[in-house]
Design an enzyme around this catalytic site. Structure first.
Site, short mmCIF file in Angstrom:
data_model
loop_
_atom_site.label_atom_id
_atom_site.label_comp_id
_atom_site.label_asym_id
_atom_site.label_seq_id
_atom_site.Cartn_x
_atom_site.Cartn_y
_atom_site.Cartn_z
CG ASP A 110 -6.38 31.62 -18.55
OD1 ASP A 110 -7.54 31.57 -18.05
OD2 ASP A 110 -5.37 31.32 -17.90
CG HIS A 149 -10.10 26.97 -9.46
ND1 HIS A 149 -9.91 27.06 -8.10
CD2 HIS A 149 -9.39 25.88 -9.87
CE1 HIS A 149 -9.13 26.08 -7.69
NE2 HIS A 149 -8.79 25.35 -8.74
#
Length: 317
Positions: free
Chosen positions: A11, A243
């Site tokens: 995303d 991340h």
């Protein structure tokens, strides 16, 4: 080393953009495709960003299949524009990609590619997990065809970043996360327990951007600046946590991580919505209700310096 075929479910998103750059830069990774989801941005923006990043990275042939734009059951929260920008890449001028998304939706793309190459493809999912949940619903046998599933999300001991107890990706679609975590395929969770131990400093990012150069390097650098500004003012951190790149790092260098095997579940409603509940394998409790789900691996420790060293070495090679 044998090339590792992967599909990245993403995303993009600043840290997603870094992960996309990473998988394109590593010669031992074969990017079979990318599937897009809502999360950091709406899915149309995620698809635009994935197409653009593949093109700027010199690999416009990578297929991009658009997926879900909403959670399975809950009403979506607004996208976190204060972290990633309205465009997902730090609110900067962006060219229009020339490519178009694959005609298939993301779930069908995952099904088709794993049928073509059973036992070969790793699914690396770094956003909310609706596309994987949809693929499971359409073809439950996909659990027997993937090599492994690596998800970036969740937290066992570090609390959350979307709520006090929940990481953003699982909170955004907890019903999908529960289905994916309990599907019975080989799965490793790379969550906040380890990703918060990795930091790309401004100096390191400057070296990466210089090495990449051109429009791609400029976009990665500008998006990082926006992202790092959030960390500086809201977390007190000089840099940004990569991340999503940590999930790629686990794919390539699992020896840099410490994992624990156990049973994982996701709370789907109430004040703990999106929280992961982990029961280590073999641990006795007052009943077996916490140990009835399939075993998964959870990353609980990491050599953070080694991970970011590898990220820099790969992106500047």
């Amino acid at each position: 080393m044998t090339t590792q075929p992967i599909i990245l479910d993403t995303d993009p998103g600043v840290d997603d953009a870094q992960a996309i750059a990473l998988i394109m830069a590593d010669p031992d990774i074969e990017v079979v495709g990318m599937t897009t989801t809502f999360g950091n941005v709406r899915v149309a923006t995620a698809t635009r960003n994935a197409l653009l990043l593949a093109e700027l990275g010199g690999q416009p042939q990578i297929p991009v299949a658009q997926g879900v734009d909403h959670p399975l059951c809950k009403t979506p929260y607004p996208v976190p524009a204060f972290i990633h920008g309205d465009d997902g890449l730090g609110n900067q001028p962006l060219p229009t990609p020339s490519g178009q998304p694959d005609a298939r939706n993301a779930a069908q793309f995952l099904i088709d590619k794993t049928r073509e190459r059973p036992g070969e493809i790793s699914l690396v999912a770094v956003g909310p997990l609706g596309n994987l949940a949809m693929a499971l619903a359409l073809d439950p046998d996909i659990v027997n065809r993937v090599k492994q599933v690596i998800i970036m999300g969740g937290s066992v001991a570090r609390g959350g970043n979307a709520t006090p107890v929940a990481g953003a990706n699982l909170f955004n679609d907890p019903h999908a996360a529960r289905k994916v975590l309990n599907a019975g395929w080989p799965l490793t969770m790379v969550g906040l327990d380890v990703t918060l131990e990795t930091v790309i400093t401004p100096e390191r990012m400057a070296r990466i951007a210089r090495a990449i150069g051109g429009e791609f390097g400029r976009i990665l650098s500008a998006s990082y600046d926006f992202y790092a500004d959030f960390y500086r003012h809201n977390v007190g951190l000089d840099g940004g946590c990569p991340h999503d790149s940590c999930a790629v790092a686990y794919l390539k260098h699992p020896e840099l991580f410490t994992t624990v095997e156990g049973h994982q579940n996701v709370i789907i409603e109430g004040i703990g919505e999106g929280q992961t509940v982990f029961a280590p394998a073999g641990q006795p409790y007052v009943s077996d209700r916490w140990s009835q789900n399939p075993l998964v691996k959870v990353c609980m420790g990491v050599d953070g310096n080694a991970v970011v060293d590898w990220i820099e070495q790969t992106l500047t090679r």
